[in-house]
Design a protein around this motif. Structure first.
Motif, PDB file in Angstrom:
ATOM      1  N   ASP A 169      18.431 -36.197 -25.253  1.00 58.66           N
ATOM      2  CA  ASP A 169      18.211 -34.756 -25.418  1.00 58.66           C
ATOM      3  C   ASP A 169      17.969 -34.368 -26.873  1.00 58.66           C
ATOM      4  O   ASP A 169      17.153 -33.499 -27.146  1.00 58.66           O
ATOM      5  CB  ASP A 169      19.391 -33.973 -24.840  1.00 58.66           C
ATOM      6  CG  ASP A 169      19.415 -34.065 -23.329  1.00 58.66           C
ATOM      7  OD1 ASP A 169      18.325 -34.252 -22.745  1.00 58.66           O
ATOM      8  OD2 ASP A 169      20.483 -33.970 -22.725  1.00 58.66           O
ATOM      9  N   ALA A 208      17.512 -28.246 -26.230  1.00 53.85           N
ATOM     10  CA  ALA A 208      18.159 -27.554 -27.348  1.00 53.85           C
ATOM     11  C   ALA A 208      19.298 -26.682 -26.826  1.00 53.85           C
ATOM     12  O   ALA A 208      20.357 -26.597 -27.454  1.00 53.85           O
ATOM     13  CB  ALA A 208      17.145 -26.719 -28.105  1.00 53.85           C
ATOM     14  N   ILE A 225      15.792 -22.979 -32.701  1.00 51.46           N
ATOM     15  CA  ILE A 225      15.561 -24.364 -33.145  1.00 51.46           C
ATOM     16  C   ILE A 225      15.242 -24.352 -34.638  1.00 51.46           C
ATOM     17  O   ILE A 225      15.749 -25.159 -35.412  1.00 51.46           O
ATOM     18  CB  ILE A 225      14.438 -25.023 -32.321  1.00 51.46           C
ATOM     19  CG1 ILE A 225      14.863 -25.106 -30.851  1.00 51.46           C
ATOM     20  CG2 ILE A 225      14.088 -26.407 -32.862  1.00 51.46           C
ATOM     21  CD1 ILE A 225      13.830 -25.621 -29.891  1.00 51.46           C
ATOM     22  N   ALA A 238      11.871 -29.008 -24.768  1.00 50.35           N
ATOM     23  CA  ALA A 238      12.692 -28.908 -25.987  1.00 50.35           C
ATOM     24  C   ALA A 238      13.666 -27.735 -25.900  1.00 50.35           C
ATOM     25  O   ALA A 238      14.816 -27.856 -26.325  1.00 50.35           O
ATOM     26  CB  ALA A 238      11.794 -28.744 -27.210  1.00 50.35           C
ATOM     27  N   THR A 239      13.244 -26.615 -25.296  1.00 50.43           N
ATOM     28  CA  THR A 239      14.152 -25.458 -25.237  1.00 50.43           C
ATOM     29  C   THR A 239      15.343 -25.752 -24.317  1.00 50.43           C
ATOM     30  O   THR A 239      16.449 -25.304 -24.575  1.00 50.43           O
ATOM     31  CB  THR A 239      13.433 -24.197 -24.726  1.00 50.43           C
ATOM     32  OG1 THR A 239      12.840 -24.513 -23.469  1.00 50.43           O
ATOM     33  CG2 THR A 239      12.397 -23.701 -25.686  1.00 50.43           C
ATOM     34  N   VAL A 265      14.485 -32.261 -28.624  1.00 50.82           N
ATOM     35  CA  VAL A 265      14.438 -30.988 -29.366  1.00 50.82           C
ATOM     36  C   VAL A 265      13.346 -31.029 -30.430  1.00 50.82           C
ATOM     37  O   VAL A 265      12.660 -30.038 -30.692  1.00 50.82           O
ATOM     38  CB  VAL A 265      15.809 -30.703 -30.033  1.00 50.82           C
ATOM     39  CG1 VAL A 265      15.761 -29.435 -30.852  1.00 50.82           C
ATOM     40  CG2 VAL A 265      16.895 -30.613 -28.978  1.00 50.82           C
TER      41      VAL A 265
END
Ligand SMILES: Nc1ncnc2c1ncn2[C@@H]1O[C@H](COP(=O)(O)OP(=O)(O)OP(=O)(O)O)[C@@H](O)[C@H]1O
Length: 581
Positions: A147, A332, A22, A328-329, A151
């Motif tokens: 989405d 991402a 990220i 977030a992962t 992130v």
């Protein structure tokens, strides 16, 4: 929630991303992120400093010194330590301001960049990509709308609380061991109990929720079916049985909820009293340490205790980051997969030749299958050729592959075998944008209503809500004003096959034209008509030639005449007749 994300990742063939990946995408923001992190680290020192100041204040307000009847020392120290609190207030305020601003701005910039990059990459994709149900408009817009912003939570102000908390707790533990290591050990031994209490609570709540939801769903289903079919239920006198069924399914969730309330009470009680247990044990232990002369200064016992208990609070803020980070992962992972996806035919590439196009089209032994239906061959060695300026009409039964030929000409897809050529050049070597900018694709079914051109333009608008000028303006924007003005009835001309045909005929003057014809009346003047069947050309010639041949084309025209006659007979009752084929 996590399972659902995992499933999505698996479906997309993507892998969970991590913070470093990220951060790689947030490279342009590195300076801002660094500055924000620096502020988070400085802020992390505020709590340990506060714990020390707190002990100092207690000491300042401790019993009077008999040698200082005017309490001068208390006043002086009081002023000094109050000032120190003011300094802490300033540091806290400023570091928080910078942290929130710079993490916030970085996160927003990352979101914006990712959104536009993802959208750009979507625009590059070819038709095969959009044929895949995984790339439905709904899914793609969810990626863009929800989405992408997810992130950012990996690098927004919440990550600051992790640095902050790390520094705070490390300093707290350092101070504690410095002043009284025995006390530090005791406090550190008790603290994990708090975590255990909270962990147990979460685990228990999550564990029973699934089973309960299932039972609740069953009872809901019974209620819904019973009410929907109430007449049948009454006719079969099933009310009592359904009532027992319904209550039976409610039993377990209710029983579990009662147990849950008790366990929740116990764990909440335990979690909220542990702090006081900690103080009770620590003070008692502290008294022992002082009287056993293990510590020289009794205030050190307080310093140790406060250093750990004040700084430990920041752990709570930091823990708020991790569930967000996990989400977030996953997001991402999906987003980066979309960014790294390469189209087979890049709609925005700068590569490829840009030849002068005169419009000679050849399909040479073209084989084609849609990637989404690999078991059905649509074109089976199809050959066709159109000279510049000619009009080729493709006819044939529905689903025989006429539109597929047009899609290959537009290079929405590439053939599996064989070649599509433009002026002797394989389309695969020509820049797609260049190629398409030399073509015009007119939909097979223009959505027009059988009324005047004017009424088609203002269709659905309330009477009086538009002006004549506005109608002309719209027509100009659509590039039809000049054409419409030349018609004998102008904007009052009724729209129908004839008008559409006139428009197309006019537009195709001097151009190569490939027409996919549903209404055969529209192609009688075509230079060449080809009949496609099962992915091959089975007949070719002009309208007259093919009519004389009395083959497949002739059969098609006969079918349409019968159909049209049937429709126009019906219509003539209402409207007084329409053109016949
Ligand atoms: N994107 C796609 N993915 C999978 N199959 C497709 C796709 N587009 C069309 N097909 C199938 O390919 C076959 C040929 O379709 P095509 O649209 O070329 O036929 P057509 O001759 O133009 O038909 P119609 O006269 O009904 O428009 C049909 O069976 C159709 O269902």
């Amino acid at each position: 929630m996590i399972n659902c994300h995992l499933l999505e990742l698996e479906e997309e063939g993507a892998a969970k991303a991590n913070l470093f990946r990220i951060l790689k995408y947030a490279r342009p923001e590195w300076l801002m992120l660094l500055f924000a992190t620096l502020n988070a680290i400085i802020q992390g020192c505020v709590f340990p400093a506060f714990s020390l100041l707190f002990t100092q204040i207690i000491q300042t307000f401790s019993p009077d010194d008999i040698n200082d009847p005017h309490r001068d020392k208390m006043r002086k120290d009081g002023h000094f330590w109050a000032l120190m609190f003011l300094v802490l207030a300033g540091v806290m305020g400023i570091t928080m301001l910078f942290q929130a601003t710079f993490y916030g701005v970085s996160a927003e910039r990352l979101t914006k960049r990712l959104r536009s990059k993802v959208f750009r990459n979507i625009m590059r994709m070819d038709a095969t990509y959009f044929d895949n149900p995984k790339h439905s408009p709904g899914k793609i817009s969810t990626r863009l709308a929800s989405d992408v912003p997810t992130v950012k939570s990996a690098i927004d102000y919440r990550i600051g609380s992790v640095f902050n908390s790390f520094v705070s707790i490390s300093c707290g533990i350092g101070i504690a061991f410095y002043f009284c290591w025995q006390m530090a050990l005791l406090v550190l031994a008790i603290f994990p109990l708090l975590g255990v209490a909270q962990g147990l609570q979460m685990k228990f709540l999550a564990g029973v929720a699934g089973k309960d939801a299932k039972e609740m769903e069953n009872s809901g289903k019974i209620a819904l079916e019973a009410i929907e079919n109430i007449r049948t239920v009454q006719a079969l006198t099933l009310q009592k049985r359904l009532y027992y069924h319904f209550c039976h399914h409610l039993d377990r969730p209710h029983r579990m909820n009662r147990r849950k309330a008790l366990l929740q009470g116990l764990s909440y009680g335990f979690a909220s009293s542990i702090f006081y247990f900690l103080y009770a044990a620590s003070f008692r232990f502290g008294v022992w340490l002082i009287f056993a002369q293990k510590v020289d200064n009794p205030m050190n016992v307080l310093r140790t205790l406060f250093a750990i208990s004040f700084t430990a609070g920041s752990l709570g803020w930091a823990s708020a980051y991790f569930p967000e980070y996990a989400k977030a992962t996953f997001a991402a992972g999906l987003i980066f997969k979309m960014l790294e996806e390469e189209p087979h035919i890049d709609g925005m590439t700068q590569n490829g030749k840009r030849p002068e196009i005169s419009g000679a089209v050849d399909l040479i032994k073209v084989f084609f299958r849609y990637p989404e239906r690999p078991d059905v061959t649509i074109l089976e060695g199809l050959d066709l050729s159109v000279k510049p300026g000619e009009t080729l009409a493709l006819v044939g039964p529905s689903g025989c592959g006429k539109s597929t030929v047009v899609s290959l000409l537009e290079r929405f897809y590439d053939p599996l075998d064989g070649a599509v050529m433009m002026d002797g050049e394989d389309l695969r070597g020509i820049n797609p944008t260049w190629l398409r900018s030399h073509m015009a694709l007119v939909s097979q079914e223009p959505i027009l209503f059988d009324t005047s051109i004017r009424n088609n333009i203002v269709y659905g608008l309330p009477e009086g809500s538009y002006t004549e000028d506005q109608i002309i303006e719209v027509a100009m924007k659509a590039n039809i004003h000049n054409f419409v003005s030349q018609l004998p009835d102008g904007y009052e001309t009724r729209v129908g096959d004839k008008l559409v045909q006139e428009a197309l005929d006019k537009a195709s003057e001097g151009r190569t034209c490939v027409v996919v014809a549903h209404r055969l009346a529209t192609i009688v003047n075509a230079s060449k008509i080809m009949v496609v069947k099962q992915g091959k050309i089975i007949e070719m010639g002009t309208h007259n030639e093919l009519m004389q041949k009395k083959g497949a084309y002739w059969a098609l025209t006969q079918k349409q005449t019968i159909k049209q006659n049937a429709t126009s007979d019906q219509e003539s009752d209402d409207e007084g007749g329409t053109a016949k084929f």
